[in-house]
Design a protein around this motif. Structure first.
Motif, PDB file in Angstrom:
ATOM      1  N   UNK A 174     121.691  11.519  96.404  1.00 28.30           N
ATOM      2  CA  UNK A 174     122.497  12.637  96.891  1.00 28.30           C
ATOM      3  C   UNK A 174     123.016  12.346  98.278  1.00 28.30           C
ATOM      4  N   UNK A 175     124.254  12.761  98.528  1.00 30.17           N
ATOM      5  CA  UNK A 175     124.830  12.693  99.857  1.00 30.17           C
ATOM      6  C   UNK A 175     124.954  14.102 100.404  1.00 30.17           C
ATOM      7  N   UNK A 176     125.542  14.226 101.574  1.00 32.22           N
ATOM      8  CA  UNK A 176     125.712  15.537 102.179  1.00 32.22           C
ATOM      9  C   UNK A 176     126.536  16.421 101.244  1.00 32.22           C
ATOM     10  N   UNK A 177     126.166  17.685 101.225  1.00 35.36           N
ATOM     11  CA  UNK A 177     126.863  18.605 100.358  1.00 35.36           C
ATOM     12  C   UNK A 177     126.402  18.543  98.920  1.00 35.36           C
ATOM     13  N   UNK A 178     125.261  17.879  98.681  1.00 39.78           N
ATOM     14  CA  UNK A 178     124.669  17.796  97.342  1.00 39.78           C
ATOM     15  C   UNK A 178     125.586  17.077  96.364  1.00 39.78           C
ATOM     16  N   UNK A 179     126.430  16.160  96.867  1.00 43.99           N
ATOM     17  CA  UNK A 179     127.303  15.403  95.968  1.00 43.99           C
ATOM     18  C   UNK A 179     126.507  14.291  95.305  1.00 43.99           C
ATOM     19  N   UNK A 180     126.694  14.138  94.029  1.00 44.22           N
ATOM     20  CA  UNK A 180     125.980  13.088  93.314  1.00 44.22           C
ATOM     21  C   UNK A 180     126.595  11.728  93.621  1.00 44.22           C
ATOM     22  N   UNK A 181     125.737  10.755  93.823  1.00 43.57           N
ATOM     23  CA  UNK A 181     126.198   9.409  94.112  1.00 43.57           C
ATOM     24  C   UNK A 181     125.748   8.502  92.970  1.00 43.57           C
ATOM     25  N   UNK A 182     125.786   7.213  93.173  1.00 46.17           N
ATOM     26  CA  UNK A 182     125.414   6.269  92.140  1.00 46.17           C
ATOM     27  C   UNK A 182     123.930   6.366  91.822  1.00 46.17           C
ATOM     28  N   UNK A 183     123.607   6.084  90.589  1.00 49.81           N
ATOM     29  CA  UNK A 183     122.226   6.173  90.134  1.00 49.81           C
ATOM     30  C   UNK A 183     121.480   4.895  90.506  1.00 49.81           C
ATOM     31  N   UNK A 184     120.275   5.057  91.025  1.00 48.44           N
ATOM     32  CA  UNK A 184     119.411   3.917  91.318  1.00 48.44           C
ATOM     33  C   UNK A 184     118.329   3.825  90.242  1.00 48.44           C
ATOM     34  N   UNK A 185     117.935   2.590  89.945  1.00 53.35           N
ATOM     35  CA  UNK A 185     116.905   2.339  88.937  1.00 53.35           C
ATOM     36  C   UNK A 185     115.809   1.523  89.594  1.00 53.35           C
ATOM     37  N   UNK A 186     114.572   2.018  89.522  1.00 54.35           N
ATOM     38  CA  UNK A 186     113.450   1.373  90.189  1.00 54.35           C
ATOM     39  C   UNK A 186     112.296   1.173  89.221  1.00 54.35           C
ATOM     40  N   UNK A 187     111.638   0.025  89.381  1.00 56.84           N
ATOM     41  CA  UNK A 187     110.463  -0.315  88.563  1.00 56.84           C
ATOM     42  C   UNK A 187     109.216  -0.232  89.433  1.00 56.84           C
ATOM     43  N   UNK A 188     108.281   0.606  89.020  1.00 55.41           N
ATOM     44  CA  UNK A 188     106.996   0.740  89.710  1.00 55.41           C
ATOM     45  C   UNK A 188     105.932   0.025  88.888  1.00 55.41           C
ATOM     46  N   UNK A 189     105.240  -0.910  89.543  1.00 51.95           N
ATOM     47  CA  UNK A 189     104.125  -1.617  88.917  1.00 51.95           C
ATOM     48  C   UNK A 189     102.826  -1.236  89.611  1.00 51.95           C
ATOM     49  N   UNK A 190     101.704  -1.548  88.962  1.00 53.68           N
ATOM     50  CA  UNK A 190     100.402  -1.130  89.462  1.00 53.68           C
ATOM     51  C   UNK A 190     100.082  -1.650  90.849  1.00 53.68           C
ATOM     52  N   UNK A 191      99.214  -0.914  91.553  1.00 52.61           N
ATOM     53  CA  UNK A 191      98.840  -1.277  92.920  1.00 52.61           C
ATOM     54  C   UNK A 191      97.856  -2.441  92.926  1.00 52.61           C
ATOM     55  N   UNK A 192      97.670  -3.005  94.120  1.00 49.22           N
ATOM     56  CA  UNK A 192      96.764  -4.128  94.347  1.00 49.22           C
ATOM     57  C   UNK A 192      95.556  -3.624  95.130  1.00 49.22           C
ATOM     58  N   UNK A 193      94.369  -4.016  94.735  1.00 51.82           N
ATOM     59  CA  UNK A 193      93.161  -3.571  95.424  1.00 51.82           C
ATOM     60  C   UNK A 193      93.178  -4.060  96.869  1.00 51.82           C
ATOM     61  N   UNK A 194      92.786  -3.190  97.792  1.00 49.61           N
ATOM     62  CA  UNK A 194      92.800  -3.551  99.209  1.00 49.61           C
ATOM     63  C   UNK A 194      91.773  -4.628  99.547  1.00 49.61           C
ATOM     64  N   UNK A 195      90.712  -4.747  98.746  1.00 51.01           N
ATOM     65  CA  UNK A 195      89.725  -5.795  98.956  1.00 51.01           C
ATOM     66  C   UNK A 195      90.040  -6.970  98.029  1.00 51.01           C
ATOM     67  N   UNK A 196      90.339  -8.107  98.636  1.00 53.46           N
ATOM     68  CA  UNK A 196      90.852  -9.254  97.893  1.00 53.46           C
ATOM     69  C   UNK A 196      89.914  -9.681  96.773  1.00 53.46           C
ATOM     70  N   UNK A 197      88.619  -9.675  96.998  1.00 53.01           N
ATOM     71  CA  UNK A 197      87.663 -10.178  96.012  1.00 53.01           C
ATOM     72  C   UNK A 197      87.515  -9.270  94.788  1.00 53.01           C
TER      73      UNK A 197
END
Length: 522
Positions: free
Chosen positions: A220-243
């Protein structure tokens, strides 16, 4: 110094200047007061846009992951590790390419890892609403080093898990196989097995493939105008402890990968066109000093472990080093079904620069007070089920009614402890729209409290500044010009005309500012 031959035009100019100065000061004060109101309105407006944008997000299951997905910027994993990712998926196969770097701006490549295999969708995740559980079969992994010093370090680590496997024949910019189900007959006879697995020495794992989500978002831009659609891929997180990474099944997400589109993302284009023999090098950028004074908000629905989603709003005040935070938690990945609001406040203490990240600073955040406002009846029932003194007053929780939990030491049911000190790291930056961004340290996967010596090594999603504060909040006005001191030669003035003009001018100046000081010098 005043001249004796002063004309009427001079007096007229002085009167006009006096009026202009007073009018200008009043106009500036009105403008700055109006600007403060505009800043508050901008924060509210942005939050409404975020809510509207989240309503328009779609994430069908199973997700369509076919295509090329690349990092939108230099990613920081716990460790810390700095990398760029280029992942490609077909209907049933994957090819992952990870570039690792020596710095947090991804300008100096260290080595790259390539992995390939097959994946299978299982079922919608029972732990993370909106996500898809996935199984994968890893068929091969190889590694390529770009620095001789990095290569020597990698050789030592690899030989710990596969003694004698990696010898001096490895060279920079040459691929070396770390993992394979089937290898040549010569290597199979040499190692006495067909399966090669030398990943544990480097703590390499690709369990991020076990959780997937694809979001289609209308910007969305100012004035609630629709803009181009974005496509995102979410993959699983990584454990903070390496081992623990090899045995960890994701219950949250990493920063998303973007569907490759050259015209929208310069970094995406750079990563996509690069090859392993010529790794991407992002341009170096300036480091900004940490200045947190202002109001900061989430621009997307954020996720926390085990399927908790939230939006944050935080305020920091420099004049007394205090902070205030509102955390609105939701049950769904689109942040539409509210569960409760947590309000916390306290003080903060800046420390030394972080030894993990250049440009980051250690901060201690002291939680002194907390309130909880339940927004869901099921959550109300859970709070009333706690033992008395563990989370506010038992039996007194009501829907949409806040309760102070400071006296009970926080709320054990949601892991809140008050008072408490969070030992954190902080850095600031600017997004591609030129807006200031604030990064706070990420929490430990196992929720182990941080200590002064063990602070986070990665960051939460960025907060965007919607309002800035001055040193003294509430007094952000342009003050009047300083007092005017007139130094004139101190002697008796005998000219009657000069005395008359001088007295008139004096009266005009006094009408402008009662604090005008006039002296006579000879």
């Amino acid at each position: 110094m005043f001249r004796t031959g002063m004309k009427n035009s001079t007096l007229t100019i002085l009167i006009a200047l006096c009026y202009s100065e007073g009018q200008m000061t009043r106009n500036l004060r009105h403008h700055l007061i109006q600007k403060t109101d505009d800043d508050r309105n901008r924060c509210d407006h942005w939050q409404r846009l975020v809510t509207l944008s989240q309503k328009m997000v779609s994430a069908p299951l199973p997700p369509n992951v076919i295509g090329e997905w690349v990092s939108e910027g230099c990613e920081i994993r716990p460790g810390p590790e700095y990398l760029l990712r280029n992942y490609q998926f077909t209907k049933s196969r994957f090819h992952l390419l990870q570039y690792y770097y020596l710095d947090d701006m991804c300008t100096v490549p260290a080595f790259s890892v390539s992995a390939w295999g097959r994946y299978f969708f299982r079922r919608p995740s029972m732990v993370v609403p909106g996500g898809m559980d996935v199984d994968y079969v890893l068929q091969g992994v190889d590694i390529m080093a770009y620095e001789s010093g990095v290569m020597d370090s990698l050789r030592q680590k690899i030989n710990r898990s596969c003694p004698g496997y990696l010898k001096s024949r490895w060279r920079t910019y040459k691929k070396f196989r770390l993992y394979s189900y089937r290898d040549t007959k010569e290597q199979s006879d040499k190692h006495g097995k067909k399966h090669i697995d030398c990943l544990s020495g480097l703590h390499l794992t690709f369990n991020e493939l076990q959780l997937m989500r694809v979001e289609y978002r209308k910007n969305l831009h100012r004035g609630h105008h629709q803009h181009k659609k974005s496509i995102e891929l979410f993959l699983g997180d990584i454990h903070t402890q390496v081992r623990k990474r090899a045995y960890y099944r994701p219950n949250s997400y990493q920063p998303p990968l973007s569907k490759q589109r050259h015209h929208q993302c310069h970094v995406c284009h750079l990563v996509s066109k690069s090859e392993r023999s010529s790794p991407p090098r992002l341009p170096s950028r300036a480091k900004f000093p940490v200045f947190m004074a202002g109001e900061w908000i989430s621009m997307k629905c954020e996720i926390r472990p085990f399927g908790l989603f939230l939006l944050r709003k935080m305020k920091f005040f420099n004049f007394n080093q205090s902070w205030y935070g509102e955390y609105l938690y939701f049950r769904d990945a689109k942040c539409q079904v509210a569960m409760y609001t947590l309000i916390a406040e306290g003080e903060y203490r800046p420390g030394r620069p972080s030894h993990h990240h250049r440009g980051s600073t250690n901060y201690d955040f002291i939680v002194e007070k907390a309130l909880i406002k339940p927004l869901d009846q099921l959550f109300v029932d859970n709070l009333n089920g706690h033992d008395s003194g563990m989370c506010g007053h038992k039996g007194f929780w009501r829907l949409n009614v806040s309760q102070d939990v400071t006296f009970s030491g926080g709320c054990s049911g949601i892991g809140l402890v008050v008072p408490n000190t969070e030992y954190d790291i902080v850095r600031t930056g600017i997004d591609h729209h030129g807006r200031p961004q604030l990064y706070l340290g990420d929490t430990d996967t196992d929720v182990i409290p941080s200590t002064p010596d063990k602070r986070p090594t990665s960051y939460q999603p960025a907060l965007t500044q919607c309002r800035s504060f001055t040193e003294h909040i509430g007094t952000n006005y342009l003050y009047p010009l300083p007092r005017v001191h007139y130094n004139v030669i101190n002697r008796a003035v005998s000219n009657t005309l000069k005395e008359s003009y001088f007295l008139i001018i004096l009266l005009v100046l006094l009408s402008c500012d009662n604090n005008v000081v006039v002296t006579f010098n000879s």
